[in-house]
Design a protein around this motif. Structure first.
Motif, PDB file in Angstrom:
ATOM      1  N   CYS A  83       3.458  -4.309  40.422  1.00 32.04           N
ATOM      2  CA  CYS A  83       2.393  -5.222  40.801  1.00 32.04           C
ATOM      3  C   CYS A  83       2.963  -6.176  41.852  1.00 32.04           C
ATOM      4  O   CYS A  83       4.081  -6.652  41.720  1.00 32.04           O
ATOM      5  CB  CYS A  83       1.922  -5.998  39.575  1.00 32.04           C
ATOM      6  SG  CYS A  83       0.530  -7.092  39.891  1.00 32.04           S
ATOM      7  N   ASP A 142      -0.068  -0.753  40.438  1.00 29.36           N
ATOM      8  CA  ASP A 142      -0.109   0.645  40.046  1.00 29.36           C
ATOM      9  C   ASP A 142       0.348   0.718  38.596  1.00 29.36           C
ATOM     10  O   ASP A 142       1.511   0.479  38.298  1.00 29.36           O
ATOM     11  CB  ASP A 142       0.809   1.481  40.941  1.00 29.36           C
ATOM     12  CG  ASP A 142       0.754   2.968  40.617  1.00 29.36           C
ATOM     13  OD1 ASP A 142       0.257   3.335  39.532  1.00 29.36           O
ATOM     14  OD2 ASP A 142       1.212   3.760  41.446  1.00 29.36           O
ATOM     15  N   HIS A 143      -0.603   1.017  37.726  1.00 25.97           N
ATOM     16  CA  HIS A 143      -0.312   1.059  36.292  1.00 25.97           C
ATOM     17  C   HIS A 143      -0.597   2.442  35.719  1.00 25.97           C
ATOM     18  O   HIS A 143      -0.979   2.562  34.577  1.00 25.97           O
ATOM     19  CB  HIS A 143      -1.167   0.036  35.537  1.00 25.97           C
ATOM     20  CG  HIS A 143      -1.030  -1.352  36.048  1.00 25.97           C
ATOM     21  ND1 HIS A 143       0.082  -2.114  35.828  1.00 25.97           N
ATOM     22  CD2 HIS A 143      -1.851  -2.117  36.797  1.00 25.97           C
ATOM     23  CE1 HIS A 143      -0.068  -3.294  36.398  1.00 25.97           C
ATOM     24  NE2 HIS A 143      -1.233  -3.317  36.997  1.00 25.97           N
ATOM     25  N   GLU A 144      -0.413   3.476  36.508  1.00 27.98           N
ATOM     26  CA  GLU A 144      -0.804   4.809  36.067  1.00 27.98           C
ATOM     27  C   GLU A 144       0.377   5.695  35.710  1.00 27.98           C
ATOM     28  O   GLU A 144       0.226   6.901  35.573  1.00 27.98           O
ATOM     29  CB  GLU A 144      -1.633   5.476  37.174  1.00 27.98           C
ATOM     30  CG  GLU A 144      -2.892   4.694  37.482  1.00 27.98           C
ATOM     31  CD  GLU A 144      -3.650   5.247  38.667  1.00 27.98           C
ATOM     32  OE1 GLU A 144      -3.255   6.285  39.209  1.00 27.98           O
ATOM     33  OE2 GLU A 144      -4.649   4.624  39.040  1.00 27.98           O
ATOM     34  N   SER A 145       1.528   5.154  35.536  1.00 28.41           N
ATOM     35  CA  SER A 145       2.708   5.967  35.286  1.00 28.41           C
ATOM     36  C   SER A 145       2.725   6.533  33.880  1.00 28.41           C
ATOM     37  O   SER A 145       2.289   5.901  32.928  1.00 28.41           O
ATOM     38  CB  SER A 145       3.976   5.146  35.484  1.00 28.41           C
ATOM     39  OG  SER A 145       4.103   4.780  36.818  1.00 28.41           O
ATOM     40  N   GLU A 177       6.797  -5.621  35.010  1.00 23.10           N
ATOM     41  CA  GLU A 177       5.526  -5.467  35.707  1.00 23.10           C
ATOM     42  C   GLU A 177       4.546  -6.590  35.395  1.00 23.10           C
ATOM     43  O   GLU A 177       3.727  -6.956  36.229  1.00 23.10           O
ATOM     44  CB  GLU A 177       4.954  -4.107  35.310  1.00 23.10           C
ATOM     45  CG  GLU A 177       3.514  -3.923  35.539  1.00 23.10           C
ATOM     46  CD  GLU A 177       2.961  -2.817  34.685  1.00 23.10           C
ATOM     47  OE1 GLU A 177       1.818  -2.481  34.914  1.00 23.10           O
ATOM     48  OE2 GLU A 177       3.651  -2.325  33.786  1.00 23.10           O
ATOM     49  N   THR A 231       8.985   2.248  33.397  1.00 24.80           N
ATOM     50  CA  THR A 231       7.810   3.105  33.611  1.00 24.80           C
ATOM     51  C   THR A 231       7.500   3.308  35.083  1.00 24.80           C
ATOM     52  O   THR A 231       6.679   4.152  35.422  1.00 24.80           O
ATOM     53  CB  THR A 231       6.562   2.487  32.956  1.00 24.80           C
ATOM     54  OG1 THR A 231       6.247   1.261  33.615  1.00 24.80           O
ATOM     55  CG2 THR A 231       6.770   2.260  31.465  1.00 24.80           C
ATOM     56  N   ASP A 281       5.793   1.323  36.886  1.00 23.35           N
ATOM     57  CA  ASP A 281       4.565   0.618  37.245  1.00 23.35           C
ATOM     58  C   ASP A 281       4.963  -0.633  38.019  1.00 23.35           C
ATOM     59  O   ASP A 281       6.032  -1.198  37.798  1.00 23.35           O
ATOM     60  CB  ASP A 281       3.786   0.199  35.994  1.00 23.35           C
ATOM     61  CG  ASP A 281       3.202   1.376  35.244  1.00 23.35           C
ATOM     62  OD1 ASP A 281       3.060   2.460  35.851  1.00 23.35           O
ATOM     63  OD2 ASP A 281       2.896   1.228  34.055  1.00 23.35           O
ATOM     64  N   LYS A 331       8.106   5.634  43.280  1.00 20.35           N
ATOM     65  CA  LYS A 331       7.336   4.409  43.064  1.00 20.35           C
ATOM     66  C   LYS A 331       8.015   3.203  43.715  1.00 20.35           C
ATOM     67  O   LYS A 331       7.350   2.329  44.236  1.00 20.35           O
ATOM     68  CB  LYS A 331       7.142   4.148  41.573  1.00 20.35           C
ATOM     69  CG  LYS A 331       6.155   5.088  40.919  1.00 20.35           C
ATOM     70  CD  LYS A 331       4.737   4.681  41.284  1.00 20.35           C
ATOM     71  CE  LYS A 331       3.722   5.348  40.419  1.00 20.35           C
ATOM     72  NZ  LYS A 331       3.389   4.653  39.221  1.00 20.35           N
TER      73      LYS A 331
END
Length: 178
Positions: free
Chosen positions: A154, A27-30, A120, A150, A152, A69
């Motif tokens: 993985c 999730d890299h949408e922060s 991340e 952030t 984010d 998150k």
């Protein structure tokens, strides 16, 4: 040799593309940006360890923006663990081609070793460390990488298989030959 020094050295002999691993979820949408704080990494590790081992853990108010998150990343990990008991890993030692390799991962279940990273992006050293743990613990390793600034994250699974074991053995043999 401790895995912390070995993971740096074997990276010279193993390429990313040679290691058998998969990215499970990311999730890299922060848009969240927290200020730098030395304690955030400790909070992340404590939160995940306590949550997975069934202990209570409450977050300070200044960390609350990360909570959603962190909970989501841990829930994904729990799905993979399928309600297995999770505990802190023991330190293990193996001798590989005359090199004594000692390491301790963060958490262990019946099927997996879980290593927590407060960042991340996966660096080569992280992948090499997971490769060492696949050999020491004889299990697949899940890297949970969580950017503490952030939120984010993985999740990467490194497989315990013959190919990865051979890569590690060959790299250690090359180190000894050099």
């Amino acid at each position: 040799m401790l895995e912390s020094s070995l993971k740096k050295r074997i990276g010279d002999y193993i390429r990313y593309s040679d290691v058998n691993y998969e990215i499970m979820r990311a999730d890299h949408e922060s848009v969240l940006k927290l200020p730098s704080n030395d304690k955030l990494g400790q909070v992340f590790h404590s939160f995940v360890q306590n949550t997975l081992t069934g202990k209570r853990f409450s977050l300070s108010t200044w960390v609350k923006p990360l909570e959603g998150k962190m909970v989501k990343a841990v829930e994904i990990l729990k799905e993979e663990l399928r309600d297995s008991q999770v505990e802190v890993c023991n330190t293990l030692t193996e001798i590989i081609h005359g090199v004594r390799v000692t390491g301790q991962a963060d958490l262990c279940s019946n099927d997996y070793v879980i290593e927590l990273k407060s960042k991340e992006e996966m660096k080569k050293e992280d992948l090499m460390q997971a490769l060492i743990y696949t050999f020491l613990y004889k299990k697949d390793v899940i890297l949970l990488m969580f950017n503490i600034y952030t939120a984010d994250y993985c999740l990467v699974k490194v497989f315990h298989d013959d190919g990865n074991s051979a890569l590690l053995m060959d790299a250690i043999k090359q180190i000894e030959d050099d």
